[in-house]
Enzyme design. Structure first.
Site, PDB file in Angstrom:
ATOM      1  N   ASP A  92     -10.714  81.734 -29.375  1.00 16.91           N
ATOM      2  CA  ASP A  92     -11.241  80.378 -29.219  1.00 16.91           C
ATOM      3  C   ASP A  92     -10.397  79.360 -29.979  1.00 16.91           C
ATOM      4  O   ASP A  92     -10.233  79.471 -31.197  1.00 16.91           O
ATOM      5  CB  ASP A  92     -12.687  80.337 -29.735  1.00 16.91           C
ATOM      6  N   GLN A  94     -21.688  73.441 -27.625  1.00 13.16           N
ATOM      7  CA  GLN A  94     -22.710  72.750 -28.425  1.00 13.16           C
ATOM      8  C   GLN A  94     -24.099  72.880 -27.799  1.00 13.16           C
ATOM      9  O   GLN A  94     -25.114  72.857 -28.507  1.00 13.16           O
ATOM     10  CB  GLN A  94     -22.343  71.271 -28.644  1.00 13.16           C
ATOM     11  N   HIS A 144     -12.137  79.660 -25.481  1.00 11.50           N
ATOM     12  CA  HIS A 144     -13.463  79.048 -25.392  1.00 11.50           C
ATOM     13  C   HIS A 144     -14.073  79.111 -23.984  1.00 11.50           C
ATOM     14  O   HIS A 144     -13.504  78.576 -23.031  1.00 11.50           O
ATOM     15  CB  HIS A 144     -13.333  77.595 -25.840  1.00 11.50           C
TER      16      HIS A 144
END
Ligand SMILES: *[C@@H]1O[C@H](CO)[C@@H](O)[C@H](O)[C@H]1NC(C)=O
Ligand SMILES: *[C@@H]1O[C@H](CO)[C@@H](O)[C@H](O)[C@H]1NC(C)=O
Ligand SMILES: *[C@@H]1O[C@H](CO)[C@@H](O)[C@H](O)[C@H]1NC(C)=O
Length: 306
Positions: free
Chosen positions: A233, A116, A289
Protein backbone atom coordinates in the site's frame (compact mmCIF):
# COMPACT_ATOMS: atom_id res chain seq x y z
CA UNK A 1 -64.63 -43.23 -7.05
CA UNK A 2 -66.76 -42.74 -4.00
CA UNK A 3 -67.28 -39.35 -2.46
CA UNK A 4 -65.35 -40.62 0.49
CA UNK A 5 -62.33 -41.46 -1.66
CA UNK A 6 -62.38 -38.05 -3.43
CA UNK A 7 -62.48 -36.41 -0.01
CA UNK A 8 -59.33 -38.18 0.98
CA UNK A 9 -57.56 -37.24 -2.22
CA UNK A 10 -58.47 -33.59 -1.61
CA UNK A 11 -57.12 -33.81 1.91
CA UNK A 12 -53.88 -35.29 0.63
CA UNK A 13 -53.55 -32.59 -2.06
CA UNK A 14 -54.25 -29.91 0.48
CA UNK A 15 -51.66 -31.37 2.80
CA UNK A 16 -48.95 -31.41 0.10
CA UNK A 17 -49.84 -27.93 -1.02
CA UNK A 18 -49.47 -26.51 2.49
CA UNK A 19 -46.35 -28.52 3.19
CA UNK A 20 -44.71 -27.39 -0.07
CA UNK A 21 -45.57 -23.74 0.60
CA UNK A 22 -44.27 -23.84 4.14
CA UNK A 23 -41.05 -25.65 3.26
CA UNK A 24 -40.47 -23.38 0.27
CA UNK A 25 -40.90 -20.35 2.51
CA UNK A 26 -38.53 -21.65 5.15
CA UNK A 27 -35.83 -22.63 2.69
CA UNK A 28 -36.17 -19.37 0.78
CA UNK A 29 -35.68 -17.50 4.06
CA UNK A 30 -32.71 -19.63 4.97
CA UNK A 31 -30.91 -19.16 1.69
CA UNK A 32 -31.65 -15.50 1.09
CA UNK A 33 -28.27 -13.75 1.24
CA UNK A 34 -27.69 -11.16 3.94
CA UNK A 35 -27.83 -7.63 2.45
CA UNK A 36 -24.52 -5.84 1.92
CA UNK A 37 -23.85 -2.19 2.74
CA UNK A 38 -20.81 -0.47 1.21
CA UNK A 39 -19.09 2.77 2.23
CA UNK A 40 -16.79 4.04 -0.54
CA UNK A 41 -13.44 5.75 -0.08
CA UNK A 42 -12.04 9.24 -0.42
CA UNK A 43 -12.60 11.03 -3.73
CA UNK A 44 -15.17 8.42 -4.76
CA UNK A 45 -18.96 8.16 -4.93
CA UNK A 46 -21.58 5.49 -4.38
CA UNK A 47 -22.03 4.36 -7.92
CA UNK A 48 -19.13 5.05 -10.23
CA UNK A 49 -15.74 3.70 -11.23
CA UNK A 50 -14.18 1.53 -8.52
CA UNK A 51 -17.31 1.24 -6.38
CA UNK A 52 -19.50 0.32 -9.34
CA UNK A 53 -17.09 -2.46 -10.33
CA UNK A 54 -17.18 -3.66 -6.78
CA UNK A 55 -21.00 -3.65 -6.54
CA UNK A 56 -21.06 -5.82 -9.68
CA UNK A 57 -18.50 -8.17 -8.15
CA UNK A 58 -20.64 -8.64 -5.03
CA UNK A 59 -23.83 -9.22 -7.05
CA UNK A 60 -22.03 -11.73 -9.22
CA UNK A 61 -20.40 -13.68 -6.40
CA UNK A 62 -23.32 -13.52 -3.95
CA UNK A 63 -26.29 -14.01 -6.29
CA UNK A 64 -29.55 -12.45 -5.22
CA UNK A 65 -27.97 -10.14 -2.69
CA UNK A 66 -29.34 -6.69 -1.96
CA UNK A 67 -26.42 -4.27 -2.18
CA UNK A 68 -26.69 -0.75 -0.79
CA UNK A 69 -23.80 1.50 -1.75
CA UNK A 70 -24.04 4.53 0.51
CA UNK A 71 -24.72 7.82 -1.21
CA UNK A 72 -23.51 10.75 0.85
CA UNK A 73 -24.68 13.75 -1.13
CA UNK A 74 -27.14 14.51 -3.90
CA UNK A 75 -24.82 14.06 -6.88
CA UNK A 76 -21.52 12.34 -7.62
CA UNK A 77 -19.76 15.73 -7.46
CA UNK A 78 -21.28 16.55 -4.10
CA UNK A 79 -20.40 13.08 -2.81
CA UNK A 80 -16.77 13.52 -3.80
CA UNK A 81 -16.68 16.94 -2.14
CA UNK A 82 -18.26 15.49 0.99
CA UNK A 83 -15.58 12.80 1.14
CA UNK A 84 -13.12 15.67 1.76
CA UNK A 85 -15.17 18.33 3.51
CA UNK A 86 -18.23 16.95 5.32
CA UNK A 87 -17.72 16.47 9.07
CA UNK A 88 -17.40 12.71 9.56
CA UNK A 89 -19.60 12.70 12.65
CA UNK A 90 -22.40 14.16 10.51
CA UNK A 91 -21.73 11.62 7.77
CA UNK A 92 -22.04 8.76 10.27
CA UNK A 93 -25.30 10.20 11.58
CA UNK A 94 -26.65 10.49 8.05
CA UNK A 95 -25.72 6.88 7.31
CA UNK A 96 -27.36 5.65 10.53
CA UNK A 97 -30.58 7.32 9.35
CA UNK A 98 -30.34 5.75 5.90
CA UNK A 99 -29.83 2.30 7.41
CA UNK A 100 -32.60 2.52 9.97
CA UNK A 101 -35.06 3.64 7.28
CA UNK A 102 -34.22 0.89 4.80
CA UNK A 103 -36.80 -1.89 5.20
CA UNK A 104 -34.58 -4.44 3.48
CA UNK A 105 -31.93 -4.13 6.18
CA UNK A 106 -34.11 -4.68 9.22
CA UNK A 107 -33.05 -8.33 9.67
CA UNK A 108 -29.40 -7.30 9.67
CA UNK A 109 -26.68 -6.69 7.10
CA UNK A 110 -23.01 -7.21 6.37
CA UNK A 111 -20.88 -4.10 5.94
CA UNK A 112 -17.84 -3.32 3.83
CA UNK A 113 -15.81 -0.14 4.02
CA UNK A 114 -13.12 0.91 1.60
CA UNK A 115 -10.16 2.96 2.76
CA UNK A 116 -11.49 5.83 4.94
CA UNK A 117 -14.97 4.33 4.49
CA UNK A 118 -13.63 1.48 6.65
CA UNK A 119 -13.15 3.50 9.82
CA UNK A 120 -16.34 5.43 9.09
CA UNK A 121 -18.50 2.31 8.84
CA UNK A 122 -16.85 0.95 11.99
CA UNK A 123 -18.18 4.08 13.72
CA UNK A 124 -21.64 3.08 12.46
CA UNK A 125 -21.22 -0.32 14.17
CA UNK A 126 -20.22 1.42 17.41
CA UNK A 127 -22.85 4.16 17.41
CA UNK A 128 -25.87 2.62 15.69
CA UNK A 129 -26.65 -0.94 16.76
CA UNK A 130 -29.97 -1.08 14.92
CA UNK A 131 -30.34 -2.53 12.36
CA UNK A 132 -27.71 -5.07 13.34
CA UNK A 133 -24.41 -5.27 11.52
CA UNK A 134 -23.40 -8.93 11.28
CA UNK A 135 -19.95 -9.01 9.69
CA UNK A 136 -17.76 -5.96 9.18
CA UNK A 137 -15.07 -6.06 6.51
CA UNK A 138 -12.66 -3.17 6.05
CA UNK A 139 -10.32 -2.88 3.07
CA UNK A 140 -7.22 -0.75 3.60
CA UNK A 141 -8.93 1.25 6.38
CA UNK A 142 -7.04 3.59 8.72
CA UNK A 143 -8.27 2.41 12.10
CA UNK A 144 -5.50 4.27 13.91
CA UNK A 145 -5.46 7.15 11.45
CA UNK A 146 -2.72 8.36 9.15
CA UNK A 147 0.39 10.48 9.49
CA UNK A 148 0.96 11.48 5.91
CA UNK A 149 -0.96 11.63 2.67
CA UNK A 150 1.61 10.27 0.24
CA UNK A 151 -0.83 9.50 -2.57
CA UNK A 152 -4.24 10.77 -3.42
CA UNK A 153 -6.68 7.98 -4.12
CA UNK A 154 -9.11 10.25 -5.97
CA UNK A 155 -8.29 11.92 -9.26
CA UNK A 156 -7.70 15.37 -7.91
CA UNK A 157 -4.06 15.85 -6.95
CA UNK A 158 -4.55 19.61 -6.43
CA UNK A 159 -7.16 18.87 -3.73
CA UNK A 160 -4.62 16.62 -2.00
CA UNK A 161 -1.94 19.30 -2.15
CA UNK A 162 -4.35 21.75 -0.60
CA UNK A 163 -5.32 19.23 2.11
CA UNK A 164 -1.65 18.65 2.95
CA UNK A 165 -1.20 22.40 3.34
CA UNK A 166 -4.18 22.60 5.72
CA UNK A 167 -2.95 19.64 7.78
CA UNK A 168 0.44 21.29 8.14
CA UNK A 169 -1.16 24.58 9.11
CA UNK A 170 -2.85 22.93 12.07
CA UNK A 171 -4.70 19.65 11.73
CA UNK A 172 -5.99 19.91 15.30
CA UNK A 173 -7.29 23.47 15.18
CA UNK A 174 -11.03 23.55 15.61
CA UNK A 175 -12.04 25.00 12.19
CA UNK A 176 -9.93 22.44 10.35
CA UNK A 177 -11.23 19.58 12.51
CA UNK A 178 -14.82 20.61 11.87
CA UNK A 179 -14.50 20.77 8.10
CA UNK A 180 -11.65 18.64 6.83
CA UNK A 181 -12.36 14.91 6.81
CA UNK A 182 -8.71 13.83 6.65
CA UNK A 183 -7.86 16.00 9.68
CA UNK A 184 -10.49 14.07 11.63
CA UNK A 185 -8.39 10.91 11.36
CA UNK A 186 -5.00 12.64 11.32
CA UNK A 187 -2.87 10.99 14.00
CA UNK A 188 0.36 12.81 14.82
CA UNK A 189 2.68 10.48 16.79
CA UNK A 190 4.91 13.45 17.67
CA UNK A 191 1.96 15.14 19.36
CA UNK A 192 -0.14 12.34 20.82
CA UNK A 193 -1.62 14.70 23.42
CA UNK A 194 -2.85 17.12 20.80
CA UNK A 195 -4.41 14.23 18.87
CA UNK A 196 -6.04 12.73 21.94
CA UNK A 197 -7.46 16.07 23.09
CA UNK A 198 -8.59 17.48 19.76
CA UNK A 199 -9.40 14.81 17.19
CA UNK A 200 -13.18 15.09 16.89
CA UNK A 201 -13.64 11.76 15.16
CA UNK A 202 -10.90 9.13 15.40
CA UNK A 203 -9.78 9.77 18.98
CA UNK A 204 -13.44 9.75 19.97
CA UNK A 205 -14.38 6.41 18.36
CA UNK A 206 -11.09 4.89 19.55
CA UNK A 207 -12.01 5.79 23.15
CA UNK A 208 -8.86 7.88 23.65
CA UNK A 209 -10.42 10.54 25.87
CA UNK A 210 -13.03 8.49 27.71
CA UNK A 211 -14.73 5.16 27.38
CA UNK A 212 -18.25 5.01 26.06
CA UNK A 213 -19.37 1.54 27.14
CA UNK A 214 -21.99 1.37 24.42
CA UNK A 215 -19.26 1.61 21.72
CA UNK A 216 -17.64 -1.45 23.20
CA UNK A 217 -20.88 -3.41 23.62
CA UNK A 218 -22.02 -2.58 20.10
CA UNK A 219 -18.75 -3.51 18.42
CA UNK A 220 -18.66 -6.80 20.30
CA UNK A 221 -22.04 -7.72 18.82
CA UNK A 222 -20.36 -8.34 15.45
CA UNK A 223 -19.98 -11.96 14.41
CA UNK A 224 -16.73 -11.18 12.60
CA UNK A 225 -14.58 -8.11 12.14
CA UNK A 226 -12.37 -8.73 9.10
CA UNK A 227 -9.50 -6.31 8.39
CA UNK A 228 -7.75 -6.45 5.04
CA UNK A 229 -4.22 -5.03 4.84
CA UNK A 230 -2.52 -4.29 1.51
CA UNK A 231 1.13 -5.20 1.84
CA UNK A 232 2.30 -2.86 -0.95
CA UNK A 233 0.00 0.00 0.00
CA UNK A 234 1.46 3.34 -1.11
CA UNK A 235 -1.49 5.42 0.07
CA UNK A 236 -1.84 4.63 3.76
CA UNK A 237 0.93 5.78 6.12
CA UNK A 238 1.57 3.67 8.13
CA UNK A 239 0.10 0.53 6.54
CA UNK A 240 -0.10 -0.98 10.06
CA UNK A 241 -3.14 1.24 10.66
CA UNK A 242 -5.16 -1.15 8.44
CA UNK A 243 -4.87 -3.68 11.30
CA UNK A 244 -5.06 -1.11 14.13
CA UNK A 245 -1.30 -0.71 14.51
CA UNK A 246 0.46 2.67 14.50
CA UNK A 247 3.71 4.59 15.04
CA UNK A 248 5.05 4.42 18.57
CA UNK A 249 4.72 7.82 20.24
CA UNK A 250 7.47 10.38 19.68
CA UNK A 251 8.69 9.25 16.25
CA UNK A 252 7.42 8.08 12.88
CA UNK A 253 9.41 4.96 12.07
CA UNK A 254 8.83 2.10 14.53
CA UNK A 255 5.32 0.79 14.84
CA UNK A 256 3.29 -1.22 17.34
CA UNK A 257 0.65 -3.83 16.55
CA UNK A 258 -2.93 -3.92 17.78
CA UNK A 259 -1.99 -6.56 20.36
CA UNK A 260 0.80 -4.31 21.70
CA UNK A 261 -1.43 -1.25 21.97
CA UNK A 262 -2.95 0.25 25.11
CA UNK A 263 -6.29 0.16 23.30
CA UNK A 264 -6.02 -3.63 23.25
CA UNK A 265 -4.32 -4.25 26.56
CA UNK A 266 -6.84 -2.15 28.50
CA UNK A 267 -9.49 -3.50 26.12
CA UNK A 268 -10.99 -0.04 25.70
CA UNK A 269 -12.95 -1.09 22.62
CA UNK A 270 -13.62 -4.80 23.20
CA UNK A 271 -11.07 -5.83 20.56
CA UNK A 272 -9.14 -8.03 22.98
CA UNK A 273 -12.30 -9.88 23.98
CA UNK A 274 -13.23 -10.22 20.31
CA UNK A 275 -9.77 -11.50 19.44
CA UNK A 276 -9.96 -14.11 22.19
CA UNK A 277 -13.41 -15.15 20.97
CA UNK A 278 -12.04 -15.66 17.44
CA UNK A 279 -14.06 -12.75 16.03
CA UNK A 280 -11.15 -10.83 14.49
CA UNK A 281 -9.75 -11.84 11.13
CA UNK A 282 -6.52 -10.33 9.83
CA UNK A 283 -6.17 -10.75 6.06
CA UNK A 284 -3.44 -9.59 3.70
CA UNK A 285 -3.29 -8.93 -0.01
CA UNK A 286 0.06 -8.69 -1.75
CA UNK A 287 -0.86 -5.54 -3.64
CA UNK A 288 -1.25 -1.76 -3.59
CA UNK A 289 -4.17 0.12 -2.00
CA UNK A 290 -7.51 -1.66 -2.67
CA UNK A 291 -5.97 -3.84 -5.39
CA UNK A 292 -7.24 -7.42 -5.26
CA UNK A 293 -8.34 -10.03 -7.77
CA UNK A 294 -11.76 -11.55 -8.21
CA UNK A 295 -10.30 -14.94 -7.26
CA UNK A 296 -8.90 -13.54 -4.02
CA UNK A 297 -12.27 -11.96 -3.25
CA UNK A 298 -14.16 -15.21 -3.85
CA UNK A 299 -11.78 -17.24 -1.69
CA UNK A 300 -11.32 -14.78 1.15
CA UNK A 301 -14.32 -12.46 1.40
CA UNK A 302 -17.35 -14.23 -0.04
CA UNK A 303 -17.45 -16.73 2.88
CA UNK A 304 -18.20 -13.77 5.20
CA UNK A 305 -21.08 -12.65 3.01
CA UNK A 306 -23.02 -15.90 3.14
C1 LIG B 1 -38.96 -14.84 6.51
O1 LIG B 1 -38.82 -13.60 5.81
C2 LIG B 1 -39.90 -12.72 6.00
C3 LIG B 1 -39.70 -11.50 5.10
O2 LIG B 1 -38.35 -11.28 4.80
C4 LIG B 1 -39.98 -12.32 7.49
O3 LIG B 1 -41.06 -11.46 7.72
C5 LIG B 1 -40.15 -13.59 8.31
O4 LIG B 1 -40.12 -13.27 9.69
C6 LIG B 1 -39.05 -14.59 8.01
N1 LIG B 1 -39.31 -15.85 8.72
C7 LIG B 1 -38.40 -16.52 9.38
C8 LIG B 1 -38.84 -17.81 10.00
O5 LIG B 1 -37.25 -16.09 9.51
C1 LIG C 1 -22.14 6.94 23.90
O1 LIG C 1 -22.50 6.67 22.57
C2 LIG C 1 -23.88 6.67 22.30
C3 LIG C 1 -24.07 6.22 20.88
O2 LIG C 1 -23.45 7.10 19.98
C4 LIG C 1 -24.45 8.05 22.59
O3 LIG C 1 -25.84 8.04 22.37
C5 LIG C 1 -24.14 8.44 24.01
O4 LIG C 1 -24.56 9.77 24.23
C6 LIG C 1 -22.65 8.32 24.29
N1 LIG C 1 -22.40 8.53 25.71
C7 LIG C 1 -21.53 9.42 26.15
C8 LIG C 1 -21.37 9.47 27.63
O5 LIG C 1 -20.90 10.15 25.42
C1 LIG D 1 -4.69 17.64 26.89
O1 LIG D 1 -5.68 17.60 27.89
C2 LIG D 1 -5.17 17.38 29.19
C3 LIG D 1 -6.34 17.20 30.11
O2 LIG D 1 -7.33 18.17 29.89
C4 LIG D 1 -4.27 18.54 29.56
O3 LIG D 1 -3.72 18.33 30.85
C5 LIG D 1 -3.13 18.66 28.54
O4 LIG D 1 -2.34 19.79 28.81
C6 LIG D 1 -3.69 18.74 27.14
N1 LIG D 1 -2.56 18.67 26.22
C7 LIG D 1 -2.52 19.35 25.07
C8 LIG D 1 -1.26 19.23 24.28
O5 LIG D 1 -3.45 20.00 24.65
Amino acid sequence: MSAHGRGWILVIFWFFFVWETVSWKTTSNDTEPVPVVIWHGMGDSCCKAFTLKFIKLVKETVPGSYVLSLKIGKSATEEIENSYFMNVNHQVEMVCNILSNDKKLQNGYNAMGFSQGGQFIRAVAQRCPSPAMKNLITFGAQHQGVYGLPHCPGESSHICNWIRKMLNLGAYSSPIQQHLVQAEYWHDPLNEDLYRNNSIFLAEINQERRINESYKENLMKLNKFVMVKFLKDLTVDPVDSEWFGFYKAGQAKDTYSLQESVLYQEDRLGLKAMDEAGKLEFLTVDGDHLQFSKKWFINNIVPYLK
